[in-house]
Design a protein around this motif. Sequence first.
Motif, mmCIF file in Angstrom:
data_model
loop_
_atom_site.group_PDB
_atom_site.id
_atom_site.type_symbol
_atom_site.label_atom_id
_atom_site.label_comp_id
_atom_site.label_asym_id
_atom_site.label_seq_id
_atom_site.Cartn_x
_atom_site.Cartn_y
_atom_site.Cartn_z
ATOM 1 N N PRO A 46 -14.073 8.159 -0.050
ATOM 2 C CA PRO A 46 -14.609 6.912 1.259
ATOM 3 C C PRO A 46 -13.496 7.362 2.402
ATOM 4 C CG PRO A 46 -12.862 6.473 -0.947
ATOM 5 C CD PRO A 46 -12.811 8.085 -0.893
ATOM 6 N N ARG A 47 -14.331 6.971 3.300
ATOM 7 C CA ARG A 47 -14.192 7.364 4.857
ATOM 8 C C ARG A 47 -13.112 6.229 5.491
ATOM 9 N NH1 ARG A 47 -17.963 9.627 8.109
ATOM 10 N NH2 ARG A 47 -16.832 8.453 10.144
ATOM 11 N N ASN A 48 -12.043 5.463 4.934
ATOM 12 C CA ASN A 48 -10.849 5.259 5.336
ATOM 13 C C ASN A 48 -10.026 5.462 4.578
ATOM 14 O OD1 ASN A 48 -11.244 5.019 2.263
ATOM 15 N ND2 ASN A 48 -10.099 2.689 2.542
ATOM 16 N N LEU A 49 -10.324 6.677 4.154
ATOM 17 C CA LEU A 49 -9.172 7.540 3.596
ATOM 18 C C LEU A 49 -8.891 8.727 5.012
ATOM 19 C CD1 LEU A 49 -8.801 7.976 -0.859
ATOM 20 C CD2 LEU A 49 -7.918 6.450 0.694
ATOM 21 N N TRP A 50 -9.710 9.220 5.532
ATOM 22 C CA TRP A 50 -10.063 9.846 6.224
ATOM 23 C C TRP A 50 -8.970 10.346 7.510
ATOM 24 C CZ3 TRP A 50 -16.168 11.364 7.155
ATOM 25 C CH2 TRP A 50 -16.861 12.116 6.852
ATOM 26 N N LYS A 108 0.198 -1.190 0.025
ATOM 27 C CA LYS A 108 -0.072 -0.063 0.162
ATOM 28 C C LYS A 108 0.390 1.296 -0.168
ATOM 29 C CE LYS A 108 -3.884 2.484 2.491
ATOM 30 N NZ LYS A 108 -4.155 2.371 4.070
#
Length: 295
Positions: A254-258, A27
């Motif tokens: 997307p919330r997983n980037l917050w 990642k």
Amino acid sequence: MAKLEALASITRLSDHVVRVLGQNPGKFTLQGTNTYIIGRQNTYTLIDTGEGKEEYIPVLASALRDIAKPSAPTDPDVSDIILSHKHGDHIGGLPSVLALLRQLWEERNISKYFPLATEATLSSTPTIPSSLQVLHTPGHTADSIAIYVPSDDALYTADTVLGQGTAVFEDLASLISSLHKMHDFAESKGQKETKLYPGHGPVVEEGRELIEMYIQHRFEREEQIVRVLGSEEGSKVDPWTTWSIVTKIYAPYPRNLWLPAAHSINLHLKKLEKDGRVKHVGGEGIDSQWVLVKI
């Protein structure tokens, strides 16, 4: 993130440079950590050593065996190793690389050896081959460097500028200063364009343009934060936290980037505080509280 460009494990980039992938895709490492063999014939300089994946060593050995052109039987394949910064995916492979070089030298009855890798080895002042030029470029880490390869008019940027996407950083003010330093250095060479050999991702042919984009991206994010704090909505939130700023700016994402974005936003806010544009009024981490300084 855009789809990653496929990179071969071994790629000859020019007569003087071969890129060898660290075999550690992920990642944050993209296709893997790029390591570079610099030179036209023995002895070579190796830039970075990957993170220590077993799969990397046979790939590096294959690259060295394919390109080795000793002018004398006692010439080692690699005379110098330069580590660009402290992160494990760039220095973790050093012990196994040294072991490989000893093996290759034994095959040719070369008695000279690199010393064992120790903490002192990693922290000692480096001796840089005269064919290369080093720039101190803190920001991604305090010890980050860039390396100019004159034969290719190329700048190895480590993790300060990537071949794809944007880089994480420890200190924003230092990062921006380093980006300007790299841009000015490339411009001073008088070439139409300077290539970038990044620590991750493909070669960047239009290096100055990408560095300018990095600088502009950080400036735009900074101004976006100031606009949020100074907006009409901002006047109703007393005070804004790092997290509430993130949820406002990154609402379309997307919330997983917050959560990862919160680290970057916090560093932006700390720089803005040094610049006298915002003030920290309490809290820590994502709960840090900020107000706009009225001028």
